[in-house]
Write a protein that holds these residues in place. Structure first.
Motif, mmCIF file in Angstrom:
data_model
loop_
_atom_site.group_PDB
_atom_site.id
_atom_site.type_symbol
_atom_site.label_atom_id
_atom_site.label_comp_id
_atom_site.label_asym_id
_atom_site.label_seq_id
_atom_site.Cartn_x
_atom_site.Cartn_y
_atom_site.Cartn_z
ATOM 1 N N VAL A 146 28.443 7.080 -77.400
ATOM 2 C CA VAL A 146 27.637 6.208 -76.122
ATOM 3 C C VAL A 146 26.217 6.566 -76.163
ATOM 4 O O VAL A 146 24.946 6.700 -76.133
ATOM 5 C CB VAL A 146 28.576 5.524 -75.571
ATOM 6 C CG1 VAL A 146 27.420 4.893 -74.312
ATOM 7 C CG2 VAL A 146 29.814 5.308 -75.808
ATOM 8 N N GLN A 147 26.269 7.972 -75.279
ATOM 9 C CA GLN A 147 24.588 8.375 -74.885
ATOM 10 C C GLN A 147 23.814 8.994 -76.253
ATOM 11 O O GLN A 147 22.762 9.090 -75.829
ATOM 12 C CB GLN A 147 25.586 9.675 -74.146
ATOM 13 C CG GLN A 147 25.896 9.488 -73.115
ATOM 14 C CD GLN A 147 25.963 8.004 -72.061
ATOM 15 O OE1 GLN A 147 24.417 7.975 -71.945
ATOM 16 N NE2 GLN A 147 26.657 7.362 -71.491
ATOM 17 N N SER A 148 24.327 8.424 -77.303
ATOM 18 C CA SER A 148 23.311 9.288 -78.010
ATOM 19 C C SER A 148 22.397 7.886 -78.270
ATOM 20 O O SER A 148 20.919 8.066 -79.835
ATOM 21 C CB SER A 148 24.225 9.447 -79.438
ATOM 22 O OG SER A 148 24.350 10.351 -78.919
ATOM 23 N N PHE A 149 23.339 6.579 -78.569
ATOM 24 C CA PHE A 149 22.285 5.224 -78.543
ATOM 25 C C PHE A 149 21.067 5.348 -77.959
ATOM 26 O O PHE A 149 20.751 5.697 -76.693
ATOM 27 C CB PHE A 149 22.867 3.468 -77.792
ATOM 28 C CG PHE A 149 24.679 4.328 -78.797
ATOM 29 C CD1 PHE A 149 24.919 4.511 -79.996
ATOM 30 C CD2 PHE A 149 25.576 3.178 -78.380
ATOM 31 C CE1 PHE A 149 26.299 4.272 -81.046
ATOM 32 C CE2 PHE A 149 26.881 3.067 -79.171
ATOM 33 C CZ PHE A 149 26.603 3.068 -80.281
ATOM 34 N N PRO A 150 20.178 4.902 -78.989
ATOM 35 C CA PRO A 150 18.603 4.804 -77.993
ATOM 36 C C PRO A 150 18.978 3.459 -76.625
ATOM 37 O O PRO A 150 19.420 2.603 -77.425
ATOM 38 C CB PRO A 150 18.201 4.317 -79.076
ATOM 39 C CG PRO A 150 19.198 3.377 -80.321
ATOM 40 C CD PRO A 150 20.243 4.346 -80.157
ATOM 41 N N PRO A 151 18.052 3.996 -75.849
ATOM 42 C CA PRO A 151 17.171 5.289 -75.616
ATOM 43 C C PRO A 151 17.844 6.284 -75.507
ATOM 44 O O PRO A 151 18.897 6.756 -74.698
ATOM 45 C CB PRO A 151 16.159 5.709 -75.196
ATOM 46 C CG PRO A 151 16.434 4.171 -74.018
ATOM 47 C CD PRO A 151 17.402 2.834 -75.077
ATOM 48 N N ALA B 156 38.617 12.644 -77.119
ATOM 49 C CA ALA B 156 37.965 11.713 -77.528
ATOM 50 C C ALA B 156 37.750 10.488 -77.534
ATOM 51 O O ALA B 156 36.255 10.658 -76.991
ATOM 52 C CB ALA B 156 39.611 10.490 -78.523
ATOM 53 N N GLY B 157 37.500 10.571 -75.579
ATOM 54 C CA GLY B 157 37.110 9.520 -74.559
ATOM 55 C C GLY B 157 35.752 10.448 -74.014
ATOM 56 O O GLY B 157 34.830 9.670 -74.442
ATOM 57 N N ALA B 158 35.660 11.927 -74.428
ATOM 58 C CA ALA B 158 34.949 12.593 -74.226
ATOM 59 C C ALA B 158 33.525 12.694 -75.588
ATOM 60 O O ALA B 158 32.430 12.389 -75.094
ATOM 61 C CB ALA B 158 34.876 14.278 -73.642
ATOM 62 N N LEU B 159 34.341 12.751 -76.249
ATOM 63 C CA LEU B 159 33.303 12.607 -78.040
ATOM 64 C C LEU B 159 33.282 10.953 -77.853
ATOM 65 O O LEU B 159 31.899 10.812 -78.397
ATOM 66 C CB LEU B 159 34.452 12.857 -79.089
ATOM 67 C CG LEU B 159 34.618 13.730 -79.361
ATOM 68 C CD1 LEU B 159 35.592 14.432 -80.334
ATOM 69 C CD2 LEU B 159 33.114 15.391 -79.387
ATOM 70 N N ARG C 45 25.232 -0.295 -74.294
ATOM 71 C CA ARG C 45 25.451 1.143 -73.720
ATOM 72 C C ARG C 45 27.070 1.024 -72.733
ATOM 73 O O ARG C 45 27.929 1.971 -72.467
ATOM 74 C CB ARG C 45 24.397 1.701 -72.394
ATOM 75 C CG ARG C 45 25.044 3.238 -71.809
ATOM 76 C CD ARG C 45 23.003 3.544 -71.818
ATOM 77 N NE ARG C 45 22.977 4.006 -73.523
ATOM 78 C CZ ARG C 45 21.559 5.607 -72.987
ATOM 79 N NH1 ARG C 45 21.164 5.640 -72.422
ATOM 80 N NH2 ARG C 45 21.687 5.704 -74.588
ATOM 81 N N THR C 46 26.495 -0.356 -71.434
ATOM 82 C CA THR C 46 27.663 -0.151 -70.349
ATOM 83 C C THR C 46 29.193 -0.497 -71.439
ATOM 84 O O THR C 46 29.881 0.572 -70.598
ATOM 85 C CB THR C 46 26.975 -1.359 -69.699
ATOM 86 O OG1 THR C 46 26.353 -0.952 -69.282
ATOM 87 C CG2 THR C 46 28.136 -2.239 -68.688
ATOM 88 N N ARG C 47 29.130 -1.507 -71.817
ATOM 89 C CA ARG C 47 30.053 -1.078 -72.858
ATOM 90 C C ARG C 47 30.893 -0.440 -73.052
ATOM 91 O O ARG C 47 32.199 0.122 -73.210
ATOM 92 C CB ARG C 47 30.216 -3.035 -73.782
ATOM 93 C CG ARG C 47 29.765 -3.995 -73.256
ATOM 94 C CD ARG C 47 29.437 -5.152 -74.262
ATOM 95 N NE ARG C 47 29.098 -6.106 -73.718
ATOM 96 C CZ ARG C 47 28.459 -6.958 -74.915
ATOM 97 N NH1 ARG C 47 28.588 -7.119 -75.548
ATOM 98 N NH2 ARG C 47 27.839 -8.441 -74.249
ATOM 99 N N GLY C 48 29.892 0.785 -73.472
ATOM 100 C CA GLY C 48 30.433 1.612 -74.480
ATOM 101 C C GLY C 48 31.158 2.437 -73.084
ATOM 102 O O GLY C 48 32.288 3.182 -73.806
#
Length: 274
Positions: free
Chosen positions: A240-245, A232-235, A193-196
């Motif tokens: 990234v924020q959809s990755f679990p959890p 594209a950056g916002a999407l 998540r940090t990298r994304g």
């Protein structure tokens, strides 16, 4: 061509600007604020999307009965219009000369956009009706698909906001399923998540740089490229924020709305100058 369809679409959309807030206000009074905003926005958004689909389908069908020919730019004429405050706006409309299959020379006037940088005598594509060669359109994005893009924008955003607020209303009413217990991210998930997030931030910031550093003299293309990059950056942030959890959907949906908005505006600005 298609002027009657555009006028009908504008009438439907204009009525939605009156009916939407009225019905939304009633829903808000009977239910709550979220229902009011959601219902009102959905009515306006659906009217805009209906107008875009209607004009797009009509334009697609009318193109089948046209022929393409290379015309030449003759001149720019000034057109004056007044807004509701009485202020006068001056725009430049291109006039293009074309020769149909019958050998007769004709003129067609269009919207500025991508032709604003052309000069007298430059080649411009024109599409004219085979059945009636006097009916013609300048075959660039603004003149051919500008109304579809415009109504699509005015339909997409209210629809997205309407869905957002309707979802909030359902959640507030207790009709949604119970939210699962939040789980803490594992070290591996946190690293990804940090990298994304870093990558999404770089793309997002790069969009602002593109707006100012894009090569060439076209401001429209610079803004178009920059806005699409920001979108594209916002999407990417949304993904990234959809990755679990995953982050709460309400917060993530704002990222999706912002991303789609910048992409839509950027694409339109780019195509207007193409």
């Amino acid at each position: 061509m298609d002027e009657e369809t555009i006028q009908q679409a504008m009438l439907v959309f204009g009525l939605s600007l009156l009916v939407g807030p009225a019905i939304g206000g009633l829903a808000g009074w009977l239910k709550n604020f979220f229902w009011g905003v959601g219902v009102g926005a959905l009515l306006i958004g659906c009217a805009g999307l209906y107008a875009a689909a209607t004009i797009g389908w009509q334009r697609y069908q009318s193109i089948e009965g046209t022929a393409s020919v290379q015309g030449s730019l003759v001149e720019f004429v000034e057109e004056r219009s007044k807004d509701s405050n009485g202020r006068t706006t001056v725009s430049r409309a291109p006039v293009v000369e074309y020769v149909a299959a019958d050998g007769q020379k004709r003129l067609v006037k269009g919207l500025g956009g991508g032709l604003s940088e052309k000069e007298w005598g430059d080649a411009v594509e024109v599409r004219y009706s085979i059945a009636d060669p006097a009916q013609a359109l300048i075959a660039d994005f603004q003149n051919m698909w500008g109304p579809v893009w415009g109504f699509g924008i005015f339909g997409l955003f209210p629809t997205m906001f309407g869905l957002f607020f309707t979802g909030m209303a359902i959640k507030e009413g207790g009709l949604a399923s119970k939210r699962p217990v939040e789980r803490a991210a594992t070290p591996a998930q946190q690293r990804w998540r940090t990298r994304g997030t870093v990558l999404a931030n770089l793309v997002f910031v790069a969009g602002f740089a593109v707006c100012f550093l894009y090569p060439g003299e076209s401001l429209g293309k610079a803004l178009g490229a920059g806005f699409m990059t920001i979108g594209a950056g916002a999407l990417l942030h949304f993904v990234v924020q959809s990755f679990p959890p995953a982050m709460a959907f309400e917060s993530r949906s704002i990222l999706a709305i912002v991303g789609l908005g910048f992409l839509a505006f950027g694409y339109g600005a780019w195509m207007m100058m193409a």
